[in-house]
Design a protein around this motif. Structure first.
Motif, PDB file in Angstrom:
ATOM      1  N   ASP A 157      40.681  40.376   7.849  1.00 27.78           N
ATOM      2  CA  ASP A 157      40.713  41.471   6.879  1.00 27.78           C
ATOM      3  C   ASP A 157      39.660  41.192   5.812  1.00 27.78           C
ATOM      4  N   PRO A 158      38.582  41.984   5.763  1.00 28.73           N
ATOM      5  CA  PRO A 158      37.504  41.704   4.806  1.00 28.73           C
ATOM      6  C   PRO A 158      37.911  41.873   3.346  1.00 28.73           C
ATOM      7  N   THR A 159      39.058  42.483   3.085  1.00 29.88           N
ATOM      8  CA  THR A 159      39.513  42.648   1.702  1.00 29.88           C
ATOM      9  C   THR A 159      40.409  41.486   1.259  1.00 29.88           C
ATOM     10  N   LYS A 160      40.785  40.636   2.191  1.00 32.69           N
ATOM     11  CA  LYS A 160      41.694  39.525   1.903  1.00 32.69           C
ATOM     12  C   LYS A 160      40.892  38.303   1.458  1.00 32.69           C
ATOM     13  N   LYS A 161      41.466  37.530   0.554  1.00 32.85           N
ATOM     14  CA  LYS A 161      40.852  36.274   0.129  1.00 32.85           C
ATOM     15  C   LYS A 161      41.438  35.159   0.998  1.00 32.85           C
ATOM     16  N   TYR A 162      40.575  34.522   1.790  1.00 30.63           N
ATOM     17  CA  TYR A 162      41.007  33.449   2.683  1.00 30.63           C
ATOM     18  C   TYR A 162      40.761  32.092   2.028  1.00 30.63           C
ATOM     19  N   LYS A 163      41.759  31.232   2.109  1.00 27.42           N
ATOM     20  CA  LYS A 163      41.646  29.894   1.537  1.00 27.42           C
ATOM     21  C   LYS A 163      40.533  29.119   2.254  1.00 27.42           C
ATOM     22  N   ASP A 164      39.617  28.568   1.481  1.00 26.03           N
ATOM     23  CA  ASP A 164      38.528  27.711   1.946  1.00 26.03           C
ATOM     24  C   ASP A 164      37.528  28.397   2.874  1.00 26.03           C
ATOM     25  N   LEU A 165      37.463  29.715   2.827  1.00 27.22           N
ATOM     26  CA  LEU A 165      36.457  30.426   3.632  1.00 27.22           C
ATOM     27  C   LEU A 165      35.054  29.934   3.286  1.00 27.22           C
ATOM     28  N   LYS A 166      34.766  29.788   1.993  1.00 30.64           N
ATOM     29  CA  LYS A 166      33.434  29.358   1.549  1.00 30.64           C
ATOM     30  C   LYS A 166      33.170  27.882   1.850  1.00 30.64           C
ATOM     31  N   LYS A 167      34.210  27.120   2.182  1.00 24.98           N
ATOM     32  CA  LYS A 167      34.053  25.707   2.527  1.00 24.98           C
ATOM     33  C   LYS A 167      33.970  25.502   4.033  1.00 24.98           C
ATOM     34  N   PHE A 168      34.067  26.592   4.813  1.00 24.23           N
ATOM     35  CA  PHE A 168      34.057  26.483   6.266  1.00 24.23           C
ATOM     36  C   PHE A 168      32.787  25.782   6.736  1.00 24.23           C
ATOM     37  N   ASP A 169      32.972  24.782   7.607  1.00 23.16           N
ATOM     38  CA  ASP A 169      31.839  24.045   8.159  1.00 23.16           C
ATOM     39  C   ASP A 169      32.152  23.670   9.600  1.00 23.16           C
ATOM     40  N   CYS A 170      31.482  24.339  10.519  1.00 15.69           N
ATOM     41  CA  CYS A 170      31.679  24.043  11.939  1.00 15.69           C
ATOM     42  C   CYS A 170      30.594  23.107  12.473  1.00 15.69           C
ATOM     43  N   GLY A 171      29.705  22.665  11.591  1.00 17.34           N
ATOM     44  CA  GLY A 171      28.634  21.784  12.017  1.00 17.34           C
ATOM     45  C   GLY A 171      27.407  22.510  12.537  1.00 17.34           C
ATOM     46  N   HIS A 172      27.424  23.829  12.476  1.00 14.00           N
ATOM     47  CA  HIS A 172      26.298  24.635  12.969  1.00 14.00           C
ATOM     48  C   HIS A 172      25.827  25.522  11.817  1.00 14.00           C
ATOM     49  N   GLN A 173      24.630  25.261  11.328  1.00 13.90           N
ATOM     50  CA  GLN A 173      24.126  25.940  10.135  1.00 13.90           C
ATOM     51  C   GLN A 173      24.119  27.464  10.255  1.00 13.90           C
ATOM     52  N   THR A 174      23.712  27.991  11.394  1.00 10.43           N
ATOM     53  CA  THR A 174      23.640  29.445  11.567  1.00 10.43           C
ATOM     54  C   THR A 174      25.025  30.074  11.474  1.00 10.43           C
ATOM     55  N   ILE A 175      26.012  29.449  12.107  1.00 12.63           N
ATOM     56  CA  ILE A 175      27.380  29.989  12.077  1.00 12.63           C
ATOM     57  C   ILE A 175      27.964  29.865  10.675  1.00 12.63           C
ATOM     58  N   ASN A 176      27.744  28.725  10.020  1.00 10.66           N
ATOM     59  CA  ASN A 176      28.235  28.562   8.649  1.00 10.66           C
ATOM     60  C   ASN A 176      27.638  29.614   7.717  1.00 10.66           C
ATOM     61  N   LYS A 177      26.354  29.865   7.864  1.00  5.00           N
ATOM     62  CA  LYS A 177      25.680  30.874   7.037  1.00  5.00           C
ATOM     63  C   LYS A 177      26.253  32.265   7.321  1.00  5.00           C
ATOM     64  N   PHE A 178      26.529  32.552   8.591  1.00  6.64           N
ATOM     65  CA  PHE A 178      27.125  33.829   8.963  1.00  6.64           C
ATOM     66  C   PHE A 178      28.478  34.013   8.271  1.00  6.64           C
ATOM     67  N   VAL A 179      29.321  32.989   8.301  1.00  7.56           N
ATOM     68  CA  VAL A 179      30.645  33.073   7.669  1.00  7.56           C
ATOM     69  C   VAL A 179      30.501  33.354   6.177  1.00  7.56           C
ATOM     70  N   ASN A 180      29.584  32.655   5.527  1.00 10.44           N
ATOM     71  CA  ASN A 180      29.432  32.798   4.083  1.00 10.44           C
ATOM     72  C   ASN A 180      28.746  34.086   3.648  1.00 10.44           C
ATOM     73  N   ASN A 181      27.842  34.621   4.467  1.00  8.67           N
ATOM     74  CA  ASN A 181      27.033  35.758   4.020  1.00  8.67           C
ATOM     75  C   ASN A 181      27.261  37.059   4.784  1.00  8.67           C
ATOM     76  N   SER A 182      27.672  36.990   6.031  1.00 17.09           N
ATOM     77  CA  SER A 182      27.670  38.197   6.866  1.00 17.09           C
ATOM     78  C   SER A 182      29.021  38.610   7.434  1.00 17.09           C
TER      79      SER A 182
END
Length: 170
Positions: free
Chosen positions: A9-34
């Motif tokens: 849900d894009p309107t929901k605040k997810y705990k530690d969404l901005k701290k998500f790190d899967c070890g892959h820079q492109t995917i991490n950037k996608f989570v944080n920005n897109s």
């Protein structure tokens, strides 16, 4: 650890969404920005993997969108006749936080992905699921039944892969 998968849900605040790190820079950037903007605009649909023992901490996700594959790419995989553009679901991104790896959460997300793809096939018609796999993920997807559509010239380029809906394992 107890986890659940729920529609993102894009309107929901997810705990530690901005701290998500899967070890892959492109995917991490996608989570944080897109991730949120794409889901909010309907470009893709996403599901979140949440750690219920840790206040529903965001620990993984995947995103899907409707797409198509040129039938010439599928000719090596099947004797069937296809239209020039074969409808499919595209797995855009999938990731599991490094702190949660080695718990089969990637496989669990993929099983959910295939279930959602099967639903899409029953509603709108699609022949399978398409993805672009990084070199480190090819064996993971191959174990799930995916086949490479072509081998990229550059080994650093992603490998397009496909799995027909009739090949799903459930």
């Amino acid at each position: 650890m107890t986890v659940k998968i729920e529609k993102f849900d894009p309107t929901k605040k997810y705990k530690d969404l901005k701290k998500f790190d899967c070890g892959h820079q492109t995917i991490n950037k996608f989570v944080n920005n897109s991730l949120k903007p794409q889901v909010k605009t309907g470009t893709s649909v996403a599901w979140a993997l949440l750690d219920t023992a840790n206040n529903d901490r965001f620990v993984g996700f995947y995103t899907l969108m409707m797409s198509y594959v040129n039938q010439s790419l599928l000719s090596n995989l099947s004797n069937q006749s296809f239209p020039s553009m074969v409808p499919c679901v595209r797995l855009v991104m999938l990731g599991v936080d490094v702190a949660y790896k080695r718990n089969n959460y990637g496989s669990r997300l993929m099983k959910h992905t295939l279930g959602e793809t099967k639903k899409a096939a029953n509603i709108a018609g699609c022949r399978g699921i398409y993805l672009d796999a990084d070199a480190g993920a090819i064996s993971f997807y191959t174990k799930l039944g995916f086949s490479a559509l072509e081998t990229p010239d550059n080994p650093l380029s992603p490998t397009p892969m496909f799995l027909f809906t009739e090949s799903f394992f459930f």
